[in-house]
Design a protein around this motif. Structure first.
Motif, mmCIF file in Angstrom:
data_model
loop_
_atom_site.group_PDB
_atom_site.id
_atom_site.type_symbol
_atom_site.label_atom_id
_atom_site.label_comp_id
_atom_site.label_asym_id
_atom_site.label_seq_id
_atom_site.Cartn_x
_atom_site.Cartn_y
_atom_site.Cartn_z
ATOM 1 N N ARG A 326 103.680 -50.279 -39.826
ATOM 2 C CA ARG A 326 104.934 -50.660 -39.178
ATOM 3 C C ARG A 326 105.952 -49.555 -39.340
ATOM 4 N N ALA A 327 106.615 -49.184 -38.249
ATOM 5 C CA ALA A 327 107.635 -48.147 -38.301
ATOM 6 C C ALA A 327 108.868 -48.662 -39.033
ATOM 7 N N ALA A 328 109.432 -47.823 -39.886
ATOM 8 C CA ALA A 328 110.645 -48.208 -40.600
ATOM 9 C C ALA A 328 111.802 -48.370 -39.624
ATOM 10 N N GLU A 329 112.648 -49.362 -39.890
ATOM 11 C CA GLU A 329 113.794 -49.644 -39.031
ATOM 12 C C GLU A 329 115.054 -49.722 -39.878
ATOM 13 N N PRO A 330 116.219 -49.427 -39.288
ATOM 14 C CA PRO A 330 117.469 -49.492 -40.059
ATOM 15 C C PRO A 330 117.698 -50.835 -40.719
ATOM 16 N N VAL A 333 116.646 -52.394 -44.627
ATOM 17 C CA VAL A 333 117.408 -52.338 -45.878
ATOM 18 C C VAL A 333 118.692 -53.154 -45.792
ATOM 19 N N VAL A 334 118.804 -53.995 -44.760
ATOM 20 C CA VAL A 334 120.000 -54.809 -44.568
ATOM 21 C C VAL A 334 119.646 -56.270 -44.795
ATOM 22 N N SER A 335 120.441 -56.969 -45.596
ATOM 23 C CA SER A 335 120.245 -58.395 -45.840
ATOM 24 C C SER A 335 121.324 -59.183 -45.111
ATOM 25 N N CYS A 336 120.900 -60.170 -44.338
ATOM 26 C CA CYS A 336 121.831 -60.985 -43.571
ATOM 27 C C CYS A 336 121.780 -62.433 -44.058
ATOM 28 N N GLU A 337 122.810 -63.193 -43.724
ATOM 29 C CA GLU A 337 122.835 -64.611 -44.021
ATOM 30 C C GLU A 337 121.831 -65.349 -43.133
ATOM 31 N N SER A 338 121.534 -66.589 -43.516
ATOM 32 C CA SER A 338 120.550 -67.366 -42.756
ATOM 33 C C SER A 338 120.994 -67.621 -41.325
ATOM 34 N N TRP A 339 122.301 -67.568 -41.065
ATOM 35 C CA TRP A 339 122.815 -67.831 -39.725
ATOM 36 C C TRP A 339 123.093 -66.530 -38.968
ATOM 37 N N GLU A 340 122.582 -65.414 -39.502
ATOM 38 C CA GLU A 340 122.790 -64.106 -38.884
ATOM 39 C C GLU A 340 121.456 -63.432 -38.586
ATOM 40 N N ARG A 341 121.524 -62.385 -37.793
ATOM 41 C CA ARG A 341 120.378 -61.509 -37.548
ATOM 42 C C ARG A 341 120.867 -60.076 -37.599
ATOM 43 N N CYS A 342 119.973 -59.183 -37.976
ATOM 44 C CA CYS A 342 120.331 -57.769 -38.067
ATOM 45 C C CYS A 342 120.011 -57.074 -36.741
ATOM 46 N N VAL A 343 120.939 -56.264 -36.267
ATOM 47 C CA VAL A 343 120.762 -55.493 -35.042
ATOM 48 C C VAL A 343 120.455 -54.059 -35.433
ATOM 49 N N ALA A 345 120.259 -51.342 -33.761
ATOM 50 C CA ALA A 345 121.077 -50.298 -33.145
ATOM 51 C C ALA A 345 122.280 -49.947 -33.999
ATOM 52 N N SER A 346 122.830 -50.950 -34.678
ATOM 53 C CA SER A 346 124.004 -50.718 -35.512
ATOM 54 C C SER A 346 123.748 -50.964 -36.990
ATOM 55 N N ALA A 347 122.562 -51.496 -37.317
ATOM 56 C CA ALA A 347 122.215 -51.846 -38.699
ATOM 57 C C ALA A 347 123.248 -52.785 -39.302
ATOM 58 N N THR A 348 123.728 -53.711 -38.488
ATOM 59 C CA THR A 348 124.720 -54.682 -38.942
ATOM 60 C C THR A 348 124.239 -56.093 -38.638
ATOM 61 N N CYS A 349 124.819 -57.071 -39.340
ATOM 62 C CA CYS A 349 124.467 -58.467 -39.147
ATOM 63 C C CYS A 349 125.389 -59.099 -38.109
ATOM 64 N N GLU A 350 124.786 -59.846 -37.200
ATOM 65 C CA GLU A 350 125.539 -60.557 -36.182
ATOM 66 C C GLU A 350 125.103 -62.019 -36.167
ATOM 67 N N PRO A 351 126.012 -62.951 -35.848
ATOM 68 C CA PRO A 351 125.647 -64.369 -35.842
ATOM 69 C C PRO A 351 124.562 -64.678 -34.812
ATOM 70 N N LEU A 352 123.697 -65.623 -35.159
ATOM 71 C CA LEU A 352 122.715 -66.117 -34.213
ATOM 72 C C LEU A 352 123.414 -66.907 -33.117
ATOM 73 N N SER A 353 122.676 -67.208 -32.066
ATOM 74 C CA SER A 353 123.240 -67.986 -30.972
ATOM 75 C C SER A 353 123.697 -69.350 -31.491
ATOM 76 N N GLY A 354 124.928 -69.708 -31.181
ATOM 77 C CA GLY A 354 125.476 -70.969 -31.633
ATOM 78 C C GLY A 354 126.044 -70.949 -33.031
ATOM 79 N N ARG A 355 125.944 -69.802 -33.710
ATOM 80 C CA ARG A 355 126.502 -69.667 -35.058
ATOM 81 C C ARG A 355 127.681 -68.710 -35.022
ATOM 82 N N CYS A 356 128.460 -68.670 -36.067
ATOM 83 C CA CYS A 356 129.695 -67.896 -36.015
ATOM 84 C C CYS A 356 130.134 -67.478 -37.408
ATOM 85 N N ASN A 357 130.888 -66.415 -37.451
ATOM 86 C CA ASN A 357 131.535 -65.958 -38.674
ATOM 87 C C ASN A 357 133.037 -66.146 -38.580
#
Length: 623
Positions: A326-330, A333-343, A345-357
């Motif tokens: 498997r190719a390494a991806e940004p 090394v990023v840990s997100c909350e259960s209601w988030e997903r890591c993107v 392209a930016s190596a940042t966590c964003e809320p899942l659909s229907g979830r919010c910060n």
């Protein structure tokens, strides 16, 4: 006189020539060496002064005699028992404090060098087995020390710096642990063959014959084994890995092939992926083949890598060294909350659909609640039911998500006669008194008429159970029981195991008028016994179709039911414990197209405080 002096001189010469053979007898007549006598520390064999009878040289003088303290055999300074050189002297004897066996400085029990001394003994605080500095349980060097013990953070088995799982020196660390993974595919070199098939291969999606999968032990690409796949047909056959979990990501695979045949790849997660193009192999030398794939999301316990082969001949198709990475991806090394997903392209966590910060993550008519979920904001709506608390504005305007005035049922057309528009929700729902099946009839009318889709009494022709309301009773002659009043079409006769029927005594069946569910009569079971006894309808044939059934029960006792027909026994239900004056429904279903169908009720343990058990309105209608 001259002769006497000559003899005396000769005698002296003789004594001188004989030496100091007996220093205890002649302490002063030897040679003039002052410091080399055998017994004295100063010079003579006996005394330092040499006189025969003088206190310093005589035989019994205290300084040179046989018993002289300085030169005699028992003298304290040079004799056999001398304190400085004798066997029992305190400085050099067998028990000398400094060199003896029990001396405090060098003996077996010395505090400084003995076995139990505080500094060097077996229990010494500095060097003993239980000392805090060097013992087995020392905080600095013991088995449980924080710095070097088995569980210490610096050197123990679980230490982050040197333990088995530490990143620097543990078994799984990148610096000193196990070798790095070379393939995410298990048994990628086909080295493990516990039986006729390689371990971790021949998964559920394999359709190649197991006999067409063989071990090859000569000329493997790596290790000692390879696998041979045989399929001379032009129709492909699949050879797959066992199912496993795989994280999402991009994977690059290579494998080695030789022999003759066509091979291509795909994978299965929840469905089959598209296949790669066939690679035609026709060589005795190992040739590398590549295959890349992408998993859009994590796969749990279903992933199988597929090798599709066809047109093999000669040595057939041999495979080895299946390496997928498997190719390494940004986001690795990023840990997100259960209601988030890591993107990535930016190596940042964003809320899942229907979830919010924050509130801005939701739609304009939503709010972010404490669970990081987007919910309908106050005074906003997504359906008419959200406006139920504002009767002046009962309609939800979907374009603005605002409650406005109007009729929620305006323009709503219900396709079934059993449904009507609910003025609160604006949705077609089952109308009051209407039904799709008998399971919908929970009120006073227990049966569903499939023609009108309305709930009807138990006496309605839609009910296939004859006299299900127990309205009709007559006196019947019961074999071996005499004449008894029992409900019509009930008390089916027991004709043995092959044709079971009623076994309860007719005296336990009572026509009940005090409280009924429907009509004017119910059935009372008076069965204070613990063992349940069968009570059956007469048997009859049931046309094909699905049937929904129910009966009502009240009182105090236990009851269960099942059915029997040419199709056999239905599953046996659990006992229902009843202790109420309210009628409660019991629902069940069965499939028709059977002969000699009959329903069995099994009452038991009734009690008089609620008039035992009562049953009413037994109904079964076709759906």
């Amino acid at each position: 006189m001259t002769l006497f002096r000559g003899c005396l001189t000769a005698l002296l010469v003789l004594v001188v020539s004989c030496g100091d053979s007996e220093p205890g007898v002649i302490p002063d007549a030897g040679e003039t060496r002052t410091d080399a006598g055998n017994g004295t520390p100063d010079a003579g064999g006996g005394t330092p002064d040499a006189g025969d009878g003088t206190p310093d040289a005589g035989e019994v003088t205290p300084d040179a005699g046989g018993d002289i303290p300085d030169a005699g055999e028992v003298t304290p300074d040079a004799g056999g028992e001398l304190p400085d050189a004798g066997e029992v002297t305190p400085d050099a004897g067998g028990e000398i404090p400094d060199a003896g066996e029990v001396t405090p400085d060098a003996g077996g029990e010395l505090p400084d060098a003995g076995e139990v001394t505080p500094d060097a003994g077996g229990e010494l605080p500095d060097a003993g087995e239980v000392t805090p500095d060097a013992g087995g349980e020392l905080p600095d060097a013991g088995g449980e020390l924080p710095d070097a013990g088995g569980e210490t953070p610096d050197a123990g088995g679980e230490l982050p710096d040197a333990g088995g799982g530490t990143p620097d020196a543990g078994g799984g660390t990148p610096d000193a642990g196990e070798p790095p993974v070379v393939s995410v595919i298990d048994n990628w070199g086909f080295e493990v063959w516990p039986d006729a098939l390689p371990a971790q291969w021949f998964g559920s999606k394999s359709n190649i014959d197991s006999g067409a999968v063989q071990k090859v032990t000569t000329n493997a690409f790596e290790g000692v084994n390879a696998v041979r796949l045989t399929n001379a047909s032009s129709t492909h056959r699949r050879f797959t890995t066992l199912a496993k979990s795989m994280p999402a990501g991009r994977y690059s695979c290579t494998f080695q092939a030789r022999g003759t045949g066509d091979v291509r790849n795909a994978f299965f997660d929840d469905d089959y992926s598209s296949y790669s193009s066939y690679t035609s192999v026709d060589t005795t030398a190992w040739t590398q083949v590549t295959y890349n794939f992408n998993l859009a999301s994590d796969v749990f316990d279903t992933f199988e890598l597929i090798f599709s082969v066809r047109n093999t001949s000669g040595e057939n198709l041999l495979l080895d060294d299946v390496r997928c990475m498997r190719a390494a991806e940004p986001c690795d090394v990023v840990s997100c909350e259960s209601w988030e997903r890591c993107v990535n392209a930016s190596a940042t966590c964003e809320p899942l659909s229907g979830r919010c910060n924050i509130g801005g993550d939701c739609a304009a008519w939503e709010a972010c609640d404490d669970t990081n979920t987007c919910v309908v904001a106050e005074d906003r709506c997504v359906r008419h039911a959200d406006c139920a608390e504002t009767p002046q504005t009962p309609v939800c305007e979907t374009s603005t998500h605002l409650c406005v005035a109007g009729d929620p049922c305006a323009g709503v057309v219900c396709s079934s006669p059993a449904t009507t528009c609910n003025p609160t929700t604006g949705v077609c729902e089952l109308a009051e008194g209407a039904c799709f099946t008998t399971l919908d009839c929970v009120g006073a009318l227990p049966a569903c008429d499939p023609t009108t889709r309305s709930c009807v009494p138990a006496e309605h022709p839609a009910n296939i159970v004859r006299n299900g309301g127990f309205e009709s009773w007559n006196i019947y002659s019961i074999p071996y029981q005499g004449n008894h009043l029992i409900p019509d079409y009930w008390y089916g006769i027991d004709n043995g195991i092959a044709d079971p029927g009623t076994e309860i005594k007719p005296t336990r069946l009572v026509r009940y008028l005090n409280a009924v569910h429907g009509g004017s009569t119910a059935l009372q079971f008076v069965v204070p016994i613990q063992v349940a006894e069968r009570f059956s309808t007469d048997k009859f044939n049931v046309p094909s179709g699905n049937y929904s059934c129910s009966y009502r029960v009240r009182g105090h006792g236990s009851i269960r039911h099942r059915s029997y027909s040419s199709g056999g026994w239905s599953p046996q239900t659990d006992f229902l414990v009843v202790d109420s004056d309210e009628w409660q429904p019991v629902f069940f279903r069965f499939t028709g197209n059977v002969r000699d169908w009959r329903l069995f009720l099994y009452p038991s343990r009734s009690e008089a405080d609620r008039d035992h058990l009562q049953v009413d309105d037994v109904v079964c209608t076709k759906d």
